[in-house]
Design an enzyme around this catalytic site. Structure first.
Site, short mmCIF file in Angstrom:
data_model
loop_
_atom_site.label_atom_id
_atom_site.label_comp_id
_atom_site.label_asym_id
_atom_site.label_seq_id
_atom_site.Cartn_x
_atom_site.Cartn_y
_atom_site.Cartn_z
N ASP A 44 0.84 -1.20 0.00
CA ASP A 44 0.00 0.00 0.00
C ASP A 44 0.88 1.26 0.00
O ASP A 44 0.38 2.38 -0.07
CB ASP A 44 -1.02 0.00 1.15
CG ASP A 44 -0.38 -0.03 2.52
OD1 ASP A 44 0.86 -0.14 2.62
OD2 ASP A 44 -1.13 0.07 3.52
N SER A 45 2.20 1.05 -0.01
CA SER A 45 3.12 2.16 -0.26
C SER A 45 2.90 2.73 -1.67
O SER A 45 3.44 3.79 -1.99
CB SER A 45 4.58 1.70 -0.09
OG SER A 45 4.83 0.54 -0.86
N ASP A 83 -1.22 -6.11 -0.73
CA ASP A 83 -1.42 -5.52 0.59
C ASP A 83 -2.88 -5.15 0.80
O ASP A 83 -3.51 -4.57 -0.11
CB ASP A 83 -0.59 -4.22 0.66
CG ASP A 83 0.20 -4.08 1.93
OD1 ASP A 83 0.03 -4.90 2.85
OD2 ASP A 83 1.03 -3.15 1.99
N LYS A 113 -1.30 -9.45 2.37
CA LYS A 113 -0.55 -9.01 3.56
C LYS A 113 -1.43 -8.07 4.34
O LYS A 113 -2.17 -7.27 3.75
CB LYS A 113 0.76 -8.31 3.17
CG LYS A 113 1.52 -7.77 4.39
CD LYS A 113 2.91 -7.30 4.07
CE LYS A 113 3.01 -5.87 3.61
NZ LYS A 113 2.46 -4.84 4.52
N GLU A 115 -1.52 -5.68 8.26
CA GLU A 115 -0.75 -5.18 9.39
C GLU A 115 -1.43 -5.52 10.71
O GLU A 115 -2.65 -5.50 10.80
CB GLU A 115 -0.60 -3.65 9.27
CG GLU A 115 0.15 -3.22 8.02
CD GLU A 115 0.29 -1.70 7.90
OE1 GLU A 115 -0.11 -0.97 8.83
OE2 GLU A 115 0.82 -1.26 6.87
N GLU A 181 9.10 -4.54 10.57
CA GLU A 181 9.50 -3.22 10.07
C GLU A 181 9.99 -2.33 11.21
O GLU A 181 9.29 -2.15 12.21
CB GLU A 181 8.31 -2.55 9.34
CG GLU A 181 8.68 -1.15 8.83
CD GLU A 181 7.74 -0.59 7.78
OE1 GLU A 181 6.82 -1.30 7.33
OE2 GLU A 181 7.95 0.59 7.41
O1 KIV Z 1 3.57 -1.14 1.68
C1 KIV Z 1 4.72 -1.55 1.66
O2 KIV Z 1 5.51 -1.29 0.73
C2 KIV Z 1 5.17 -2.38 2.77
C3 KIV Z 1 6.62 -2.77 2.83
C4 KIV Z 1 7.46 -1.61 3.18
C5 KIV Z 1 6.85 -3.91 3.74
O3 KIV Z 1 4.40 -2.72 3.60
#
Ligand code: KIV
Length: 264
Positions: A44-45, A83, A113, A115, A181
Site C-alpha cells: 500500500d506504499s 497488501d 498481507k 498489518e 518493520e
Molecule cells: O507497503 C509496503 O511497501 C510495505 C513494505 C514496506 C513492507 O508494507
C-alpha cells in the site's frame, strides 16, 4: 528459474535468504521477476510512491487491485502478494474475509498481507482457513501512523515483549511469513530465532530470514526521503532528470528528431 510458491517460501527458512521488493506496475514487475526476486509485494506504499498521498491511509481496495493486476501479468516466477489497505480488514473478521477473497479473485495475487499482531490473530486465522495465504506485518505498521505518532522504531525497551507476542500470534494464526518493520536489530534476531516461519526485515537488521525494500527507495527515486535502513543501489532520479533535460534541449534546438529517427 523456480516458480515461487507459498510452501517454497516457508521452506526456505534457514536455507537461503529470501528477497522481496515492491512493484506497482507491469514494467517494473517484469524487471524484478527477470532478476529472480522471490516475492513481489504490491504494497500500500503505492499510495505514497505512485499516487501522491501523504501516507497509506487513503489507499483503496480498487487501487490495490488495479496495480496488482498489472504486476501479476508481468510476473512469471515470483510470488505476488497484495497488501490489504486501511479499513479493508479492521472492521470485522467477515469484512476481512470478504475483502481478502475479492482482492485475490480480481487481482490474481497469490497471497495477501495485512498489518497488526495479537489484535489481528482471529482475522488472520479466518482468512487462512478459507485458503488464502497471509503475510503478517508487525513493528512499524504505517496504517497505525497516528497512534504511533510518526514513523518511529518500534519494540524498544519494555515494548519488546509485546512485539514478540505479536509475532508469535501471527505464526499461531497460520501466516506463512511475517514482515518486521523498523525494530531493533537484536529483537529482530530474537524473533527470527523463535519463529518457524520466515521473517522479512525492513529496518530490522541483517539477521532476518529475508529482506524487503520499496523499489523506488532502492533505485534512488524517492527524493529526499532517506531513512537509515534504505540503501540506494542507483540514483535514477538524477539519471532521469539528465535524460529529460537533454531531450528538452534537443527538441528545442532541433537536433531531435533527426533523419535517423524519421520515416522515408
Ligand atoms: O507497503 C509496503 O511497501 C510495505 C513494505 C514496506 C513492507 O508494507
Amino acid at each position: 528459474m523456480e516458480q515461487k510458491t507459498v510452501p517454497y517460501i516457508k521452506d526456505q527458512k534457514g536455507k537461503k535468504k529470501l528477497t522481496m521488493l515492491t512493484a506497482y506496475d507491469y514494467i517494473m514487475a517484469s524487471i524484478l521477476d527477470e532478476q529472480d526476486v522471490d516475492m513481489i509485494l504490491v504494497g500500500d506504499s503505492v499510495g505514497t510512491t505512485v499516487l501522491g498521498y501523504p501516507n497509506t491511509i487513503p489507499v483503496t481496495i480498487e487501487e490495490m487491485i488495479h496495480h496488482t493486476k498489472a504486476v501479476v501479468k508481468a510476473t512469471k516466477n515470483a510470488l505476488v502478494i497484495i497488501d490489504m489497505p486501511f479499513m479493508s480488514y479492521q472492521e470485522s473478521v467477515e469484512q476481512a474475509k470478504g475483502n481478502a477473497g475479492r482482492m485475490m479473485k480480481e487481482s490474481l495475487a497469490s497471497a495477501v498481507k495485512l498489518e497488526g499482531g495479537q489484535n489481528m490473530k482471529d482475522t488472520i486465522k479466518a482468512i487462512v482457513d478459507i485458503d488464502i495465504p497471509v503475510m503478517g506485518h508487525v513493528g512499524l505498521t504505517p496504517q497505525s501512523i497516528h497512534r504511533m505518532g510518526g514513523y518511529k522504531v518500534q519494540g524498544k525497551g519494555k515494548e519488546a515483549e509485546r512485539l514478540i507476542q505479536d509475532a508469535l500470534a501471527i505464526e499461531e494464526a497460520g501466516a506463512f511469513c511475517v514482515v518486521l518493520e523498523c525494530v531493533p536489530r537484536d529483537l529482530a534476531k530474537e524473533i527470527t530465532g523463535m519463529l518457524k516461519i520466515p521473517t522479512i526485515g525492513i529496518g530490522a537488521g541483517p539477521d532476518c530470514d529475508g529482506q524487503v525494500l520499496v523499489i523506488y527507495d532502492l533505485l534512488g527515486l524517492s527524493g529526499d526521503f532517506r531513512p537509515k535502513f534504505v540503501k540506494r543501489y542507483a540514483n535514477l532520479k538524477d539519471e532521469i532528470s539528465k535524460a529529460v533535460k537533454t531531450y528538452i534541449e534537443e527538441v528545442k534546438e532541433g537536433t531531435f528528431p533527426d533523419d535517423s529517427h524519421s520515416f522515408h
